[in-house]
Design an enzyme around this catalytic site. Structure first.
Site, PDB file in Angstrom:
ATOM      1  N   HIS A   1      35.804  39.146  47.559  1.00  0.00           N
ATOM      2  CA  HIS A   1      36.761  38.399  46.916  1.00  0.00           C
ATOM      3  C   HIS A   1      36.375  38.041  45.470  1.00  0.00           C
ATOM      4  CE1 HIS A   1      40.411  35.573  47.418  1.00  0.00           C
ATOM      5  NE2 HIS A   1      39.965  35.529  46.273  1.00  0.00           N
TER       6      HIS A   1
ATOM      7  N   HIS B   1      38.399  38.346  41.122  1.00  0.00           N
ATOM      8  CA  HIS B   1      39.229  38.866  40.482  1.00  0.00           C
ATOM      9  C   HIS B   1      38.610  39.362  39.176  1.00  0.00           C
ATOM     10  CE1 HIS B   1      42.690  36.678  42.659  1.00  0.00           C
ATOM     11  NE2 HIS B   1      41.624  36.070  43.132  1.00  0.00           N
TER      12      HIS B   1
ATOM     13  N   HIS C   1      46.059  36.055  49.990  1.00  0.00           N
ATOM     14  CA  HIS C   1      45.603  34.800  49.708  1.00  0.00           C
ATOM     15  C   HIS C   1      46.355  33.892  50.465  1.00  0.00           C
ATOM     16  CE1 HIS C   1      43.637  36.483  46.286  1.00  0.00           C
ATOM     17  NE2 HIS C   1      43.067  35.459  45.817  1.00  0.00           N
TER      18      HIS C   1
ATOM     19  N   GLU D   1      44.602  27.946  50.923  1.00  0.00           N
ATOM     20  CA  GLU D   1      43.964  27.354  49.716  1.00  0.00           C
ATOM     21  C   GLU D   1      44.604  26.356  49.260  1.00  0.00           C
ATOM     22  OE1 GLU D   1      43.784  29.724  46.524  1.00  0.00           O
ATOM     23  OE2 GLU D   1      42.061  28.697  45.793  1.00  0.00           O
TER      24      GLU D   1
ATOM     25  N   ASP E   1      35.180  34.407  43.626  1.00  0.00           N
ATOM     26  CA  ASP E   1      36.566  34.060  43.251  1.00  0.00           C
ATOM     27  C   ASP E   1      36.869  34.450  41.938  1.00  0.00           C
ATOM     28  OD1 ASP E   1      39.181  33.911  43.616  1.00  0.00           O
ATOM     29  OD2 ASP E   1      39.267  31.748  43.998  1.00  0.00           O
ATOM     30  N   ASP E   2      36.825  33.462  40.896  1.00  0.00           N
ATOM     31  CA  ASP E   2      36.876  33.683  39.465  1.00  0.00           C
ATOM     32  C   ASP E   2      35.581  32.829  38.855  1.00  0.00           C
ATOM     33  OD1 ASP E   2      39.818  34.303  39.027  1.00  0.00           O
ATOM     34  OD2 ASP E   2      40.003  32.757  40.210  1.00  0.00           O
TER      35      ASP E   2
HETATM   36 ZN    ZN Z   1      41.382  34.710  44.765  1.00  0.00          ZN
END
Ligand code: ZN
Length: 322
Positions: free
Chosen positions: A11, A13, A189, A192, A270-271
Site C-alpha cells: 500500500h 501511493h 480504502h 481509516e 501509504d504516502d
Molecule cells: Zn492509501
C-alpha cells in the site's frame, strides 16, 4: 533493528512516495517555487487541507513520461536498498490525464521505472490502478475500465482511494465488478477516516481480498471475527494512521490486537515522506513500537506475499526469497 529482514509493501501511493530530494531537483528543473511546501528535506503541512494542497503542489513537478520513470525508479531503488523484494504501487491514470500527460504516457513512464529498478536491483513490482472517490462513481468506473482494457501485465489490481466520507461503497460497486471480471485483484480504502461500518460496507458490496487500512474494524468485535474468518487481509499503515490522528499514539494503535485476533495484517507506508515515515521506519515500528519479534514480522511479510496481486509463479519465487 530490522535491516536484515526481507520486506514487501502492498500500500503506497506513487505520487505520495515522491522523495523530497528528487522533488526539489524536479522543482528546480521546471522553475517551480516549492519553498512553502518543502523545507529542510521534508514536506510541510499542518492539517488535512494543507496536506492535500502540499500533495498537489509536489505532484506538479512530475510532468513527463521520463519524470514518472525517474520517480518510480527512485522510489523502488530506495525500497530495494532496505531489503524489499516486492512492491505494489497505487497509480491513477486519471492523474496522468489531469496533468495533460495522458494515461498511456503516465503508465508507460511508471512501467519503465519498474523495468529499470528490477534490472538494477531485482525488486519485483506491480501496479494497482485506483479510482478516486471524490471524483464520483462515473470517474471511478472510467478508471476500472482503463485497468480492465489495458492488458498490461504489470497492472494487476484495482483500488478505491480518496475522500472516504463521500457517497457509499455501493455507489462504486459497478467499478469493482468491471475490475473483478477482468481478473484484477481488489482492494479498497476503508476503516481509516470512517468507522467499522465502512469496512462492513466494503466487504458486503465489493468483496475485496484486501482492505486498505481497515484498522477501525477494531471498533466492532463481530467485524474483527468476520475479517479473521474470511481471511481478508488488511494493509495497515501505522505511521500514516498516527500522522493523520486516526489513533492518538502507537500504544493505542490496534495492529497487534488485530493480529492476535487472527486477522491477516501487513504493514505499508501509504504516502511515506508526507507522513515523515518510510517502509524502513514502518518495519522498525513493528519491532520497537509494537514489540513484534523477527519471526512475527516475517509473518507480516509472508502474509503480504500471500495476498500480493501476482501470478502464482511469481508468488512462489517471492516466498522462496523470504
Ligand atoms: Zn492509501
Amino acid at each position: 533493528m530490522t535491516s536484515h529482514l526481507k520486506k514487501v509493501e502492498l500500500h503506497c501511493h506513487l505520487e505520495g512516495a515522491a522523495p523530497p530530494a528528487l522533488t526539489l531537483a524536479q522543482a528546480r528543473k521546471y522553475n517551480i517555487d516549492l519553498s512553502a511546501y518543502l523545507s529542510d528535506g521534508a514536506y510541510v503541512w499542518h492539517d488535512f487541507a494543507s496536506f492535500l494542497e502540499c500533495y498537489d503542489k509536489v505532484s506538479e513537478v512530475y510532468k513527463s513520461e521520463e519524470d514518472y520513470a525517474l520517480l518510480t525508479e527512485t522510489y523502488l531503488e530506495e525500497l530495494a536498498s532496505i531489503g524489499t523484494i516486492y512492491s505494489e504501487l497505487i497509480v491513477s491514470p486519471d492523474h496522468g490525464k489531469r496533468i495533460g500527460l495522458g494515461a498511456e504516457a503516465y503508465i508507460a513512464g511508471v512501467c519503465e521505472g519498474i523495468r529499470r529498478a528490477r534490472e538494477a536491483h531485482g525488486i519485483e513490482a506491480r501496479l494497482i490502478v485506483t479510482g478516486e472517490r471524490h471524483f464520483g462513481p462515473e470517474s471511478v468506473i472510467g478508471a476500472a475500465e482503463y485497468a480492465a482494457k489495458a492488458k498490461n501485465p504489470l497492472i494487476t489490481g484495482f483500488n478505491l482511494a480518496g475522500e472516504e466520507r463521500m457517497g457509499r461503497v455501493a455507489d462504486y460497486a459497478r467499478a469493482f465488478d468491471i475490475a473483478r471480471d477482468a481478473g484484477l485483484g481488489l482492494t479498497i480504502h476503508a476503516g481509516e477516516v470512517c468507522g467499522a461500518f465502512s469496512v462492513e460496507d466494503a466487504l458486503n458490496d465489493v468483496r475485496p481480498s484486501r482492505i486498505g487500512h481497515g484498522v477501525r474494524a477494531i471498533e466492532n468485535p463481530d467485524l474483527v471475527k468476520r475479517l479473521a474468518d474470511q481471511g481478508a487481509v488488511l494493509e495497515v499503515c501505522p505511521g500514516s494512521n498516527i500522522a493523520l490522528k486516526v489513533f492518538p499514539d502507537f500504544a493505542a494503535h490496534p495492529l497487534r490486537k488485530l493480529k492476535e485476533a487472527g486477522v491477516r495484517v501487513t504493514i505499508s507506508s501509504d504516502d511515506p515522506p508526507f507522513f515523515h515515515t518510510s517502509l524502513k521506519r514502518e518495519y522498525e515500528l513493528a519491532s520497537e513500537a509494537f514489540g513484534f519479534s523477527d519471526s512475527e514480522i516475517n509473518d507480516l511479510t509472508r502474509t503480504g506475499i500471500e495476498a500480493a496481486f501476482v501470478d502464482e509463479e511469481t508468488r512462489r519465487a517471492l516466498l522462496a526469497r523470504l
